[in-house]
Design an enzyme around this catalytic site. Sequence first.
Site, PDB file in Angstrom:
ATOM      1  N   SER A   1      11.306  40.089  24.474  1.00 25.34           N
ATOM      2  CA  SER A   1      12.305  40.449  23.457  1.00 25.34           C
ATOM      3  C   SER A   1      13.390  41.380  23.982  1.00 25.34           C
ATOM      4  O   SER A   1      13.916  42.210  23.244  1.00 25.34           O
ATOM      5  CB  SER A   1      11.612  41.076  22.238  1.00 25.34           C
ATOM      6  OG  SER A   1      10.808  40.138  21.595  1.00 25.34           O
TER       7      SER A   1
ATOM      8  N   ASP B   1      15.748  29.983  27.731  1.00 30.54           N
ATOM      9  CA  ASP B   1      17.045  30.582  27.430  1.00 30.54           C
ATOM     10  C   ASP B   1      17.997  30.398  28.611  1.00 30.54           C
ATOM     11  O   ASP B   1      17.595  30.550  29.774  1.00 30.54           O
ATOM     12  CB  ASP B   1      16.883  32.076  27.136  1.00 30.54           C
ATOM     13  CG  ASP B   1      15.960  32.333  25.954  1.00 30.54           C
ATOM     14  OD1 ASP B   1      15.842  31.441  25.090  1.00 30.54           O
ATOM     15  OD2 ASP B   1      15.355  33.420  25.896  1.00 30.54           O
TER      16      ASP B   1
ATOM     17  N   GLU C   1      15.238  32.751  31.340  1.00 33.16           N
ATOM     18  CA  GLU C   1      13.788  32.910  31.244  1.00 33.16           C
ATOM     19  C   GLU C   1      13.210  31.834  30.336  1.00 33.16           C
ATOM     20  O   GLU C   1      13.933  31.177  29.583  1.00 33.16           O
ATOM     21  CB  GLU C   1      13.402  34.296  30.727  1.00 33.16           C
ATOM     22  CG  GLU C   1      13.857  34.594  29.311  1.00 33.16           C
ATOM     23  CD  GLU C   1      13.409  35.979  28.853  1.00 33.16           C
ATOM     24  OE1 GLU C   1      12.284  36.072  28.337  1.00 33.16           O
ATOM     25  OE2 GLU C   1      14.186  36.932  29.008  1.00 33.16           O
TER      26      GLU C   1
ATOM     27  N   ASN D   1      10.087  31.210  27.504  1.00 35.40           N
ATOM     28  CA  ASN D   1       9.119  31.839  26.601  1.00 35.40           C
ATOM     29  C   ASN D   1       7.972  30.877  26.329  1.00 35.40           C
ATOM     30  O   ASN D   1       8.197  29.739  25.914  1.00 35.40           O
ATOM     31  CB  ASN D   1       9.788  32.201  25.269  1.00 35.40           C
ATOM     32  CG  ASN D   1      10.979  33.119  25.463  1.00 35.40           C
ATOM     33  OD1 ASN D   1      10.831  34.316  25.537  1.00 35.40           O
ATOM     34  ND2 ASN D   1      12.173  32.537  25.581  1.00 35.40           N
TER      35      ASN D   1
END
Length: 319
Positions: A147, A259, A271, A273
């Site tokens: 985050s 992303d 990255e 997730n």
Amino acid sequence: MEKIRLALLSGGVSSEREVSLNSGRQVLEALDKDKYDITRYDTKTDLKQLVIDADKIDAALIILHGPFGEDGTVQGLLDLLDIPYQGAGVLGSAMAMNKLVAKRLYEGAGVPTPSYLSFSMTDTIDTLKVIHALNLPLVVKPACAGSSVGMTIVKAAKDLQDAIKLSFQHDDTLIIETYIKGLELTCGVLGNEDLEALPIIEIIPGEGHEFFDYTAKYTAGVTREICPARIDDAITKKAQELAIKAHQALFLKGYSRTDMILSGQNLSVLETNTIPGMTATSLFPQSAEVAGYSFTRLLDKLIKLSIQEHKKQKLRRSV
């Protein structure tokens, strides 16, 4: 039809605990109670009970983010307990959680990612040499944090040392990479062997947010999210291909969300997730809805994929 006995794991001990608890509540609300007999477990307080109940659990839904949730630790426990779970296994979870390892795997797989340097807490960092090698602006971030926690965009040389100190508060390894100004995009991938790239989402952080930081992610109304993204078909196809390539490079299963930054016609992967946010308005469910999966149906799909993968792995081990 007998209900699936489902363990819903949320909470945990990371800095994203509250986000996880909120996601867990929304997932519980969305799950089809005619299909599932659901028990919630907070991995901060209920791990002992989870172990005790293991023989009575058919599958687990992991709604955890950050360390001790997204990094392979809980996945390893569930493997030992012989409980199916959605998403990446121990290996993929650990590698994707460590942004430095992920970047090295991206490079090996031909996935474009911003130029970078990495440092451990014991290294002497010559900030002038860093700036000379990568140029300003720079992005400084912990290797293992979710985050955008501990992340800073550095525009002036005088601010680099403070950004380094902040990152080291969250991990003992950091990454300093070239900042690429452009359009933020994200692409979900769904499936085990047969992978489906979901529609691209365009992310527009609100005023006062240079990037999709923690506040922009979790404060309602701060960020605009447009799906499908306002990009041409060629860029859409390329972004979806890169999302699948990143997913495969990290040995992921079930689902992921990658992303990226679009600068001109060039895409760079930031990255991936392995447990994307899972509220009804989170990015992955938004994209899945455009692809025809309601939130409830998406959860059904993830649970089904987890049980299928678990059966396949057990069959392999028995041969």
